[in-house]
Design an enzyme around this catalytic site. Structure first.
Site, PDB file in Angstrom:
ATOM      1  N   ASP A 151       0.809  -1.209   0.000  1.00 39.66           N
ATOM      2  CA  ASP A 151       0.000   0.000   0.000  1.00 39.66           C
ATOM      3  C   ASP A 151       0.850   1.270   0.000  1.00 39.66           C
ATOM      4  OD1 ASP A 151      -2.378  -1.360  -0.008  1.00 39.66           O
ATOM      5  OD2 ASP A 151      -2.790  -1.123   2.125  1.00 39.66           O
ATOM      6  N   LYS A 196      -4.085   2.761  -2.438  1.00 37.03           N
ATOM      7  CA  LYS A 196      -4.904   2.851  -1.233  1.00 37.03           C
ATOM      8  C   LYS A 196      -4.547   4.068  -0.387  1.00 37.03           C
ATOM      9  CE  LYS A 196      -7.608   0.178  -0.338  1.00 37.03           C
ATOM     10  NZ  LYS A 196      -9.030   0.182  -0.736  1.00 37.03           N
ATOM     11  N   MET A 201      -7.449   9.261   9.693  1.00 34.34           N
ATOM     12  CA  MET A 201      -8.072   9.729   8.447  1.00 34.34           C
ATOM     13  C   MET A 201      -9.094  10.832   8.711  1.00 34.34           C
ATOM     14  SD  MET A 201      -8.588   5.893   6.836  1.00 34.34           S
ATOM     15  CE  MET A 201      -9.245   5.284   8.400  1.00 34.34           C
TER      16      MET A 201
END
Length: 256
Positions: free
Chosen positions: A40, A62, A175
């Protein structure tokens, strides 16, 4: 090289928060035995040096805001390479099961009866604050912690943040940088304007950046220091243990 004689196998491997030295010894051994590595964006490419030179290394993205493979495509690639090449190491940032969609990949592999090993990684939610000497729990300050996604699949702020903001727990938001304004609003609505807060960009990496303030000031500090994703948001009294917060308190005291 295509080799039908090799046993199909998948390893879900947590790469940790960024520093390649934080990979577990078991993770190193898995990479050394890999025929294929699917990695990733949030994994340090230095880790690929542990894999054999002839192993196939495929970047599958990703990361928010850039081109990446869909989860469905990654699942199919994982199976295809396992069936045709043997041992696939699925290298994922942090820990595979902390907002890493690891179980979805495990479940998909199980539908093809391909054995899967899981090797945990250090989650940024715990490891990154610790590296900055910010404990997620501390006697007398925090008896628990929440690890929450800043943005749900629907694009909204997680409803759990509303509940967490009213608790005395340490709140760690992954996030969530793009939703910082809304998250700050939630904490303010809960009367937590003066609650210590921190944001750590690229935790454990060479270009790590840390800002420390309180709920009232953290958004302006992020803009002032031009903090970018990936970044971890930390809200809680434990942030007050960081040396820079103690200096901040002294500055405010002098102004007062």
């Amino acid at each position: 090289m295509l080799n039908q004689n090799k046993e199909s196998k998948i390893t879900l491997l947590g790469a940790g928060p960024g520093d390649p030295d934080l990979l577990t010894l078991k993770g190193v051994k898995a990479l050394q035995a890999a025929d294929v590595v699917l990695y990733d964006a949030l994994t340090n490419e230095a880790l690929l040096a542990h894999a054999p030179a002839e192993a196939i290394k495929i970047y599958v993205g990703k990361r928010s805001g850039e081109h990446s493979y869909s989860q469905e495509t990654i699942n199919k690639l994982m199976i295809d390479y396992a069936l045709n090449y043997g041992h696939v190491v699925r290298l994922k940032g942090g820990d595979p099961f902390v907002f890493g969609r690891g179980y979805e990949e495990l479940d998909y592999a199980a539908s093809y009866s391909i054995p899967v090993d899981v090797i945990p990684g250090i989650s940024s939610s715990i490891g990154v604050p610790g590296l900055q000497q910010i404990p997620v729990t501390h006697r007398g300050l925090s008896e628990s912690f929440w690890v929450i996604t800043g943005t749900t699949t629907s694009g909204e702020v997680s409803k759990d943040i509303y509940k967490a903001a009213e608790s005395n727990a340490t709140v760690l938001v992954l996030m969530g940088l793009k939703k910082l304004a809304k998250i700050v609003e939630i904490f303010k609505a809960a009367g937590r304007n003066a609650l210590p807060a921190a944001v750590i960009q690229n935790g454990s990496s060479a270009d790590e950046k840390l800002i420390v303030g309180v709920v009232e000031t953290i958004e302006s500090l992020v803009q002032q220091e031009n903090i970018k994703a990936p970044a971890l948001l930390i809200f809680g009294e434990v942030v007050s243990l960081h040396p820079s917060f103690k200096n901040l308190v002294k500055q405010y005291a002098n102004i007062a």
